[in-house]
Design a protein around this motif. Structure first.
Motif, PDB file in Angstrom:
ATOM      1  N   ALA A   1    -182.286  59.055 -26.876  1.00 31.42           N
ATOM      2  CA  ALA A   1    -181.375  59.513 -27.925  1.00 31.42           C
ATOM      3  C   ALA A   1    -181.903  60.788 -28.577  1.00 31.42           C
ATOM      4  N   ILE A   2    -183.198  60.857 -28.800  1.00 28.92           N
ATOM      5  CA  ILE A   2    -183.792  62.056 -29.401  1.00 28.92           C
ATOM      6  C   ILE A   2    -183.686  63.242 -28.455  1.00 28.92           C
ATOM      7  N   LYS A   3    -183.916  63.017 -27.169  1.00 32.14           N
ATOM      8  CA  LYS A   3    -183.791  64.099 -26.191  1.00 32.14           C
ATOM      9  C   LYS A   3    -182.365  64.639 -26.148  1.00 32.14           C
ATOM     10  N   ILE A   4    -181.399  63.752 -26.177  1.00 35.36           N
ATOM     11  CA  ILE A   4    -179.998  64.170 -26.159  1.00 35.36           C
ATOM     12  C   ILE A   4    -179.662  64.953 -27.421  1.00 35.36           C
ATOM     13  N   ALA A   5    -180.156  64.511 -28.554  1.00 40.82           N
ATOM     14  CA  ALA A   5    -179.902  65.213 -29.812  1.00 40.82           C
ATOM     15  C   ALA A   5    -180.510  66.612 -29.801  1.00 40.82           C
ATOM     16  N   VAL A   6    -181.711  66.749 -29.256  1.00 38.77           N
ATOM     17  CA  VAL A   6    -182.355  68.066 -29.185  1.00 38.77           C
ATOM     18  C   VAL A   6    -181.565  68.997 -28.270  1.00 38.77           C
ATOM     19  N   ILE A   7    -181.094  68.482 -27.137  1.00 41.79           N
ATOM     20  CA  ILE A   7    -180.286  69.295 -26.233  1.00 41.79           C
ATOM     21  C   ILE A   7    -178.995  69.746 -26.920  1.00 41.79           C
TER      22      ILE A   7
END
Length: 116
Positions: free
Chosen positions: A67-73
């Motif tokens: 979820a954090i990776k998707i938010a950063v992208i």
């Protein structure tokens, strides 16, 4: 069950905006209109798909890392899209690609900056 429906709605809305942006690039008459269709509309699509993907990663997969990776992208796309839009507009202006001649008003804000 309700979370899954919300996830699906966000992803469908995001896919719809991505499709509309693609059709807009093909149908718009000039560079300025194509630039708007290529940057603003797909950004909204990316935001909606990212919200759906974050909800999916959080509630279905139980993976905070994803979820954090998707938010950063998603944040990077939202931040870099206006920069790309500005670069396209400036390049089109320098290449002397003006708005379609059927428009009654032709704004020239870049000309003021170039020829002062």
């Amino acid at each position: 069950m309700v979370v899954r429906i919300i996830i699906d709605v966000f992803i469908v809305i995001g896919a719809f905006f991505a499709l509309v942006g693609t059709i807009g690039v093909l149908k718009m008459p000039d560079t300025v209109c194509r630039m708007q269709a290529a940057t603003c509309i797909p950004t909204l699509g990316v935001i909606c798909v990212s919200i759906g993907a974050i909800l999916y990663a959080s509630f279905v997969l139980h993976s905070a890392e994803n979820a954090i990776k998707i938010a950063v992208i998603a944040i990077m796309i939202v931040v870099t899209n206006p920069v790309g839009s500005h670069a396209i507009a400036r390049g089109a202006y320098r290449a002397d690609l003006r708005m379609d001649k059927n428009y009654k008003v032709e704004p020239d804000d870049y000309g003021r900056d170039f020829y002062e």
